[in-house]
Write a protein that holds these residues in place. Sequence first.
Motif, PDB file in Angstrom:
ATOM      1  N   TYR A  70     -14.001  -3.860   8.374  1.00  0.00           N
ATOM      2  CA  TYR A  70     -12.947  -3.680   9.155  1.00  0.00           C
ATOM      3  C   TYR A  70     -12.524  -2.475   9.912  1.00  0.00           C
ATOM      4  N   PHE A 111      -4.349   0.952  -2.164  1.00  0.00           N
ATOM      5  CA  PHE A 111      -3.797  -0.401  -2.593  1.00  0.00           C
ATOM      6  C   PHE A 111      -2.920  -0.318  -3.907  1.00  0.00           C
ATOM      7  N   GLN A 156      -7.711  -5.423   0.843  1.00  0.00           N
ATOM      8  CA  GLN A 156      -8.423  -4.582   1.382  1.00  0.00           C
ATOM      9  C   GLN A 156      -8.306  -3.134   1.050  1.00  0.00           C
ATOM     10  N   TYR A 157      -9.458  -2.297   0.916  1.00  0.00           N
ATOM     11  CA  TYR A 157      -9.468  -0.947   0.418  1.00  0.00           C
ATOM     12  C   TYR A 157      -9.968  -0.067   1.789  1.00  0.00           C
ATOM     13  N   PHE A 158      -9.035   1.216   1.777  1.00  0.00           N
ATOM     14  CA  PHE A 158      -9.420   1.900   3.091  1.00  0.00           C
ATOM     15  C   PHE A 158     -10.138   3.193   2.870  1.00  0.00           C
ATOM     16  N   GLY A 159     -10.506   3.628   3.839  1.00  0.00           N
ATOM     17  CA  GLY A 159     -11.565   4.797   3.922  1.00  0.00           C
ATOM     18  C   GLY A 159     -10.438   5.938   4.222  1.00  0.00           C
ATOM     19  N   PRO A 160     -10.904   7.219   4.068  1.00  0.00           N
ATOM     20  CA  PRO A 160      -9.856   8.203   4.559  1.00  0.00           C
ATOM     21  C   PRO A 160      -9.691   8.825   5.872  1.00  0.00           C
ATOM     22  N   LEU A 211      -5.613  -3.979  14.036  1.00  0.00           N
ATOM     23  CA  LEU A 211      -7.026  -4.233  13.776  1.00  0.00           C
ATOM     24  C   LEU A 211      -7.858  -4.306  15.140  1.00  0.00           C
ATOM     25  N   GLN A 254      -4.317   3.552  13.680  1.00  0.00           N
ATOM     26  CA  GLN A 254      -2.900   3.572  13.226  1.00  0.00           C
ATOM     27  C   GLN A 254      -2.310   4.578  14.434  1.00  0.00           C
ATOM     28  N   LEU A 300      -0.760  -0.118  11.602  1.00  0.00           N
ATOM     29  CA  LEU A 300      -1.903  -0.408  11.484  1.00  0.00           C
ATOM     30  C   LEU A 300      -2.183  -1.637  12.451  1.00  0.00           C
ATOM     31  N   PHE A 353      -9.078   4.048  10.675  1.00  0.00           N
ATOM     32  CA  PHE A 353      -9.360   3.710   9.486  1.00  0.00           C
ATOM     33  C   PHE A 353     -10.328   2.702   9.419  1.00  0.00           C
ATOM     34  N   ARG A 398     -14.694  13.135  10.185  1.00  0.00           N
ATOM     35  CA  ARG A 398     -13.320  13.160   9.669  1.00  0.00           C
ATOM     36  C   ARG A 398     -12.601  13.660  10.839  1.00  0.00           C
ATOM     37  N   LEU A 425      -5.191  -9.032   8.012  1.00  0.00           N
ATOM     38  CA  LEU A 425      -3.814  -8.794   7.621  1.00  0.00           C
ATOM     39  C   LEU A 425      -3.077  -8.398   8.707  1.00  0.00           C
ATOM     40  N   TYR A 429      -9.443  -0.308  11.928  1.00  0.00           N
ATOM     41  CA  TYR A 429      -8.030   0.014  12.296  1.00  0.00           C
ATOM     42  C   TYR A 429      -7.924   1.187  13.197  1.00  0.00           C
ATOM     43  N   PHE A 458       0.142  -5.877   9.483  1.00  0.00           N
ATOM     44  CA  PHE A 458       0.908  -4.565   8.639  1.00  0.00           C
ATOM     45  C   PHE A 458       2.344  -4.686   9.269  1.00  0.00           C
ATOM     46  N   TYR A 515       0.673  -1.100  -0.048  1.00  0.00           N
ATOM     47  CA  TYR A 515      -0.044   0.121  -0.188  1.00  0.00           C
ATOM     48  C   TYR A 515       0.774   1.213   0.107  1.00  0.00           C
ATOM     49  N   GLY A 533      -2.145  12.104   6.008  1.00  0.00           N
ATOM     50  CA  GLY A 533      -3.677  12.632   6.409  1.00  0.00           C
ATOM     51  C   GLY A 533      -4.578  11.846   5.569  1.00  0.00           C
ATOM     52  N   LYS A 534      -4.113  10.518   4.920  1.00  0.00           N
ATOM     53  CA  LYS A 534      -5.041   9.908   4.038  1.00  0.00           C
ATOM     54  C   LYS A 534      -5.111   8.482   4.276  1.00  0.00           C
ATOM     55  N   GLY A 535      -5.987   7.690   3.785  1.00  0.00           N
ATOM     56  CA  GLY A 535      -5.949   6.263   4.138  1.00  0.00           C
ATOM     57  C   GLY A 535      -5.013   5.476   3.026  1.00  0.00           C
ATOM     58  N   PRO A 536      -4.622   4.219   3.441  1.00  0.00           N
ATOM     59  CA  PRO A 536      -3.487   3.595   2.676  1.00  0.00           C
ATOM     60  C   PRO A 536      -4.312   3.236   1.422  1.00  0.00           C
TER      61      PRO A 536
END
Lengths: 112, 113
Positions: B33, A46, B102-106, B45, B37, B43, B90, B9, A100, B35, A102, A36, A41-44
Amino acid sequence: EDQVTQSPEALRLQEGESSSLNCSYTVSGLRGLFWYRQDPGKGPEFLFTLYSAGEEKEKERLKATLTKKESFLHITAPKPEDSATYLCAVQGSSSNTGKLIFGQGTTLQVKP
Amino acid sequence: DAGITQSPRHKVTETGTPVTLRCHQTENHRYMYWYRQDPGHGLRLIHYSYGVKDTDKGEVSDGYSVSRSKTEDFLLTLESATSSQTSVYFCAISVKQVVNEQYFGPGTRLTVT
C-alpha cells in the motif's frame, strides 16, 4: 461510509497519571480494529488488532478494549517514553483487499 | 521489523517534475500500500497492490500512478509534481489476508517547491 473519529486530539499527562484514548467508529461489518503508535518522523508501529466486541489486549502499560461502537486505549501509569501519536484504524467486511480507514490520531505527551 | 525500506527518505523537487518513490520489502508479502499523511487528514490511501502487476486506486489517487513488476518492489510515481503533493508518504505491507494487519515503512518526506 466507514468512519473513524479519535478523541481527544491531544492529551497531556503527568508521569503515572492513567488515562484513556477513545476511537469511535462506524463500519459495515467490522473485520478488525487496529491500534498503532507513531513517533515523530517515523512510520506507524503496529500495536494491537481487536476482532470483536468484548475483546481486550494488553502490552506493557497499554490495554485496548472494544465495544460495538468504540475502542479505548487505556494507558496505566504512563512514562515519558509513552509520548507519541496513537492511531486507530478499522477494516470493514466490504473491504476484500484490506483497505483501512484511519482516524486522525491522539497526540499524547507524558511529562516527568 | 517487517523488512520494509523506502527510498529516498527525503526529497525536494520543483513543480512539474516527475518523481518516483520506491518501497522495498524482503518478505514476499502479496499486499502493498501507498499512503500519504498530512496534518488534519491523517493517513489516506493512494494506491495499493494485490500482486505483481495487480494494482488499484485508493481514495486520493489523482496525480499518482504505481507499478509493481516484482513482488518486493512497489513504486509510486508523481508524473508532474504539484505543491499539493508535498506530504509524507508511507508504504505498508499486509501480513494477513482476511484481517489486514499492516506494517509500515519509515516514510519519505517529499517537498514540492
